[in-house]
Write a protein that holds these residues in place. Structure first.
Motif, PDB file in Angstrom:
ATOM      1  N   LEU A   1       8.470  -1.423  12.636  1.00 26.26           N
ATOM      2  CA  LEU A   1       9.862  -1.005  12.456  1.00 26.26           C
ATOM      3  C   LEU A   1      10.366  -1.384  11.071  1.00 26.26           C
ATOM      4  O   LEU A   1      11.062  -0.599  10.417  1.00 26.26           O
ATOM      5  N   ALA A   2      10.010  -2.560  10.586  1.00 26.15           N
ATOM      6  CA  ALA A   2      10.380  -2.977   9.225  1.00 26.15           C
ATOM      7  C   ALA A   2       9.669  -2.099   8.195  1.00 26.15           C
ATOM      8  O   ALA A   2      10.261  -1.711   7.180  1.00 26.15           O
ATOM      9  N   LEU A   3       8.408  -1.766   8.455  1.00 22.37           N
ATOM     10  CA  LEU A   3       7.644  -0.898   7.565  1.00 22.37           C
ATOM     11  C   LEU A   3       8.282   0.489   7.517  1.00 22.37           C
ATOM     12  O   LEU A   3       8.426   1.080   6.440  1.00 22.37           O
ATOM     13  N   TYR A   4       8.694   1.011   8.658  1.00 16.83           N
ATOM     14  CA  TYR A   4       9.326   2.325   8.723  1.00 16.83           C
ATOM     15  C   TYR A   4      10.646   2.324   7.947  1.00 16.83           C
ATOM     16  O   TYR A   4      10.960   3.282   7.231  1.00 16.83           O
ATOM     17  N   LYS A   5      11.408   1.271   8.078  1.00 15.33           N
ATOM     18  CA  LYS A   5      12.671   1.150   7.337  1.00 15.33           C
ATOM     19  C   LYS A   5      12.381   1.150   5.830  1.00 15.33           C
ATOM     20  O   LYS A   5      13.069   1.801   5.052  1.00 15.33           O
ATOM     21  N   HIS A   6      11.348   0.438   5.423  1.00 14.46           N
ATOM     22  CA  HIS A   6      10.942   0.387   4.023  1.00 14.46           C
ATOM     23  C   HIS A   6      10.493   1.779   3.561  1.00 14.46           C
ATOM     24  O   HIS A   6      10.842   2.220   2.464  1.00 14.46           O
ATOM     25  N   ALA A   7       9.737   2.480   4.400  1.00 10.25           N
ATOM     26  CA  ALA A   7       9.288   3.835   4.075  1.00 10.25           C
ATOM     27  C   ALA A   7      10.494   4.754   3.879  1.00 10.25           C
ATOM     28  O   ALA A   7      10.498   5.598   2.972  1.00 10.25           O
ATOM     29  N   GLY A   8      11.512   4.591   4.706  1.00  5.17           N
ATOM     30  CA  GLY A   8      12.727   5.396   4.561  1.00  5.17           C
ATOM     31  C   GLY A   8      13.415   5.147   3.231  1.00  5.17           C
ATOM     32  O   GLY A   8      13.856   6.085   2.563  1.00  5.17           O
ATOM     33  N   ALA A   9      13.479   3.883   2.829  1.00 12.44           N
ATOM     34  CA  ALA A   9      14.090   3.550   1.534  1.00 12.44           C
ATOM     35  C   ALA A   9      13.264   4.135   0.386  1.00 12.44           C
ATOM     36  O   ALA A   9      13.818   4.668  -0.577  1.00 12.44           O
ATOM     37  N   LEU A  10      11.946   4.044   0.496  1.00 12.75           N
ATOM     38  CA  LEU A  10      11.073   4.621  -0.536  1.00 12.75           C
ATOM     39  C   LEU A  10      11.235   6.135  -0.588  1.00 12.75           C
ATOM     40  O   LEU A  10      11.285   6.732  -1.673  1.00 12.75           O
TER      41      LEU A  10
ATOM     42  N   GLU B   1      14.283  18.141   5.741  1.00  8.85           N
ATOM     43  CA  GLU B   1      15.092  19.050   4.916  1.00  8.85           C
ATOM     44  C   GLU B   1      15.519  18.354   3.623  1.00  8.85           C
ATOM     45  O   GLU B   1      15.512  18.958   2.562  1.00  8.85           O
ATOM     46  N   GLN B   2      15.863  17.109   3.702  1.00 16.34           N
ATOM     47  CA  GLN B   2      16.286  16.338   2.525  1.00 16.34           C
ATOM     48  C   GLN B   2      15.080  15.938   1.665  1.00 16.34           C
ATOM     49  O   GLN B   2      15.118  16.028   0.450  1.00 16.34           O
ATOM     50  N   HIS B   3      14.002  15.504   2.286  1.00 18.43           N
ATOM     51  CA  HIS B   3      12.862  14.951   1.558  1.00 18.43           C
ATOM     52  C   HIS B   3      11.868  15.985   1.044  1.00 18.43           C
ATOM     53  O   HIS B   3      11.019  15.672   0.219  1.00 18.43           O
ATOM     54  N   LYS B   4      11.974  17.234   1.515  1.00 22.36           N
ATOM     55  CA  LYS B   4      10.994  18.242   1.128  1.00 22.36           C
ATOM     56  C   LYS B   4      10.980  18.523  -0.367  1.00 22.36           C
ATOM     57  O   LYS B   4       9.996  19.046  -0.880  1.00 22.36           O
ATOM     58  N   VAL B   5      12.027  18.146  -1.084  1.00 18.69           N
ATOM     59  CA  VAL B   5      12.028  18.365  -2.538  1.00 18.69           C
ATOM     60  C   VAL B   5      10.855  17.648  -3.207  1.00 18.69           C
ATOM     61  O   VAL B   5      10.393  18.069  -4.263  1.00 18.69           O
TER      62      VAL B   5
ATOM     63  N   LEU C   1       7.836  17.645  -2.103  1.00 12.93           N
ATOM     64  CA  LEU C   1       6.696  18.552  -2.014  1.00 12.93           C
ATOM     65  C   LEU C   1       6.775  19.635  -3.085  1.00 12.93           C
ATOM     66  O   LEU C   1       5.765  20.045  -3.638  1.00 12.93           O
ATOM     67  N   VAL C   2       7.990  20.058  -3.376  1.00 17.18           N
ATOM     68  CA  VAL C   2       8.183  21.067  -4.410  1.00 17.18           C
ATOM     69  C   VAL C   2       7.957  20.452  -5.788  1.00 17.18           C
ATOM     70  O   VAL C   2       7.201  20.977  -6.600  1.00 17.18           O
ATOM     71  N   SER C   3       8.585  19.291  -6.038  1.00 14.37           N
ATOM     72  CA  SER C   3       8.507  18.705  -7.377  1.00 14.37           C
ATOM     73  C   SER C   3       7.144  18.100  -7.693  1.00 14.37           C
ATOM     74  O   SER C   3       6.689  18.169  -8.828  1.00 14.37           O
ATOM     75  N   HIS C   4       6.470  17.515  -6.721  1.00 13.61           N
ATOM     76  CA  HIS C   4       5.181  16.874  -6.983  1.00 13.61           C
ATOM     77  C   HIS C   4       3.988  17.812  -6.815  1.00 13.61           C
ATOM     78  O   HIS C   4       2.992  17.681  -7.502  1.00 13.61           O
ATOM     79  N   LEU C   5       4.097  18.735  -5.855  1.00 11.12           N
ATOM     80  CA  LEU C   5       2.948  19.586  -5.539  1.00 11.12           C
ATOM     81  C   LEU C   5       3.184  21.069  -5.802  1.00 11.12           C
ATOM     82  O   LEU C   5       2.246  21.850  -5.744  1.00 11.12           O
ATOM     83  N   GLY C   6       4.424  21.437  -6.025  1.00 11.63           N
ATOM     84  CA  GLY C   6       4.733  22.838  -6.244  1.00 11.63           C
ATOM     85  C   GLY C   6       4.676  23.675  -4.978  1.00 11.63           C
ATOM     86  O   GLY C   6       4.647  24.906  -5.029  1.00 11.63           O
TER      87      GLY C   6
ATOM     88  N   LYS D   1       0.846  -1.209   0.000  1.00 14.43           N
ATOM     89  CA  LYS D   1       0.000   0.000   0.000  1.00 14.43           C
ATOM     90  C   LYS D   1       0.874   1.249   0.000  1.00 14.43           C
ATOM     91  O   LYS D   1       0.610   2.198  -0.731  1.00 14.43           O
ATOM     92  N   LEU D   2       1.907   1.247   0.827  1.00 18.27           N
ATOM     93  CA  LEU D   2       2.798   2.396   0.924  1.00 18.27           C
ATOM     94  C   LEU D   2       3.480   2.685  -0.410  1.00 18.27           C
ATOM     95  O   LEU D   2       3.685   3.840  -0.779  1.00 18.27           O
ATOM     96  N   GLU D   3       3.804   1.652  -1.145  1.00 19.63           N
ATOM     97  CA  GLU D   3       4.468   1.808  -2.439  1.00 19.63           C
ATOM     98  C   GLU D   3       3.579   2.513  -3.466  1.00 19.63           C
ATOM     99  O   GLU D   3       4.066   2.955  -4.502  1.00 19.63           O
ATOM    100  N   GLN D   4       2.296   2.642  -3.180  1.00 17.24           N
ATOM    101  CA  GLN D   4       1.374   3.338  -4.081  1.00 17.24           C
ATOM    102  C   GLN D   4       1.390   4.857  -3.867  1.00 17.24           C
ATOM    103  O   GLN D   4       0.842   5.599  -4.674  1.00 17.24           O
ATOM    104  N   PHE D   5       2.031   5.320  -2.795  1.00 22.52           N
ATOM    105  CA  PHE D   5       2.080   6.748  -2.491  1.00 22.52           C
ATOM    106  C   PHE D   5       3.051   7.451  -3.441  1.00 22.52           C
ATOM    107  O   PHE D   5       4.090   6.913  -3.796  1.00 22.52           O
ATOM    108  N   ASP D   6       2.704   8.675  -3.827  1.00 26.19           N
ATOM    109  CA  ASP D   6       3.574   9.482  -4.674  1.00 26.19           C
ATOM    110  C   ASP D   6       4.603  10.260  -3.862  1.00 26.19           C
ATOM    111  O   ASP D   6       5.649  10.631  -4.383  1.00 26.19           O
ATOM    112  N   ILE D   7       4.279  10.530  -2.607  1.00 26.56           N
ATOM    113  CA  ILE D   7       5.161  11.302  -1.733  1.00 26.56           C
ATOM    114  C   ILE D   7       5.287  10.564  -0.406  1.00 26.56           C
ATOM    115  O   ILE D   7       4.288  10.195   0.197  1.00 26.56           O
ATOM    116  N   ILE D   8       6.518  10.353   0.028  1.00 21.50           N
ATOM    117  CA  ILE D   8       6.778   9.741   1.334  1.00 21.50           C
ATOM    118  C   ILE D   8       7.910  10.542   1.970  1.00 21.50           C
ATOM    119  O   ILE D   8       8.996  10.647   1.409  1.00 21.50           O
TER     120      ILE D   8
END
Length: 134
Positions: A113-122, A61-65, A67-72, A47-54
């Motif tokens: 915890l495994a899901l969170y690790k996967h979310a981090g990789a995504l 600070e690193q991941h906010k790009v 929000l800019v690239s997908h949502l402006g 289900k998480l893999e279906q998200f466009d933004i994670i």
């Protein structure tokens, strides 16, 4: 009835992220405390893999790009970043710095915890740097 189920079973501390992503069955009483398995975790990952933004808040600070690239979005990012760091002390958040084995929380929430690790990789994948980004 959902609120009653949460209160009666106190499942809010039992792989809650996984329960959210697997939907209704995560909260309808058919999966009592301790019954979330790796199979449920795999379902949540799909289900998480279906998200466009994670985003991981601690890496905002690193991941906010995303929000800019997908949502402006640009206007509120500085405010959100400042709020994400309020009261956060990474040093204080780690226990004693010693590895005494898994905590009770970690043992009870191993699927999350495994899901969170996967979310981090995504999130890292979705944040893939481009030459124009800084």
């Amino acid at each position: 009835a959902l609120g009653v189920s949460l209160m009666d079973n106190d499942i809010s501390g039992d792989n809650y992220l996984t329960r959210i992503l697997i939907g209704k069955k995560g909260f309808d009483g058919t999966l009592p405390i301790g019954s979330i398995t790796d199979e449920h975790g795999e379902e949540a990952k799909k289900k998480l893999e279906q998200f466009d933004i994670i985003l991981l808040l601690e890496k905002f600070e690193q991941h906010k790009v995303q929000l800019v690239s997908h949502l402006g979005w640009t206007e509120w990012i500085g405010v959100a970043n400042a709020r994400s760091k309020e009261g956060w002390n990474e040093e204080a958040s780690s226990e004693s710095g010693q590895d005494n084995g898994p905590t009770t929380f970690e043992l009870n929430n191993f699927v999350d915890l495994a899901l969170y690790k996967h979310a981090g990789a995504l999130a890292e994948h979705l944040t893939a740097p481009e030459p124009a980004r800084k």
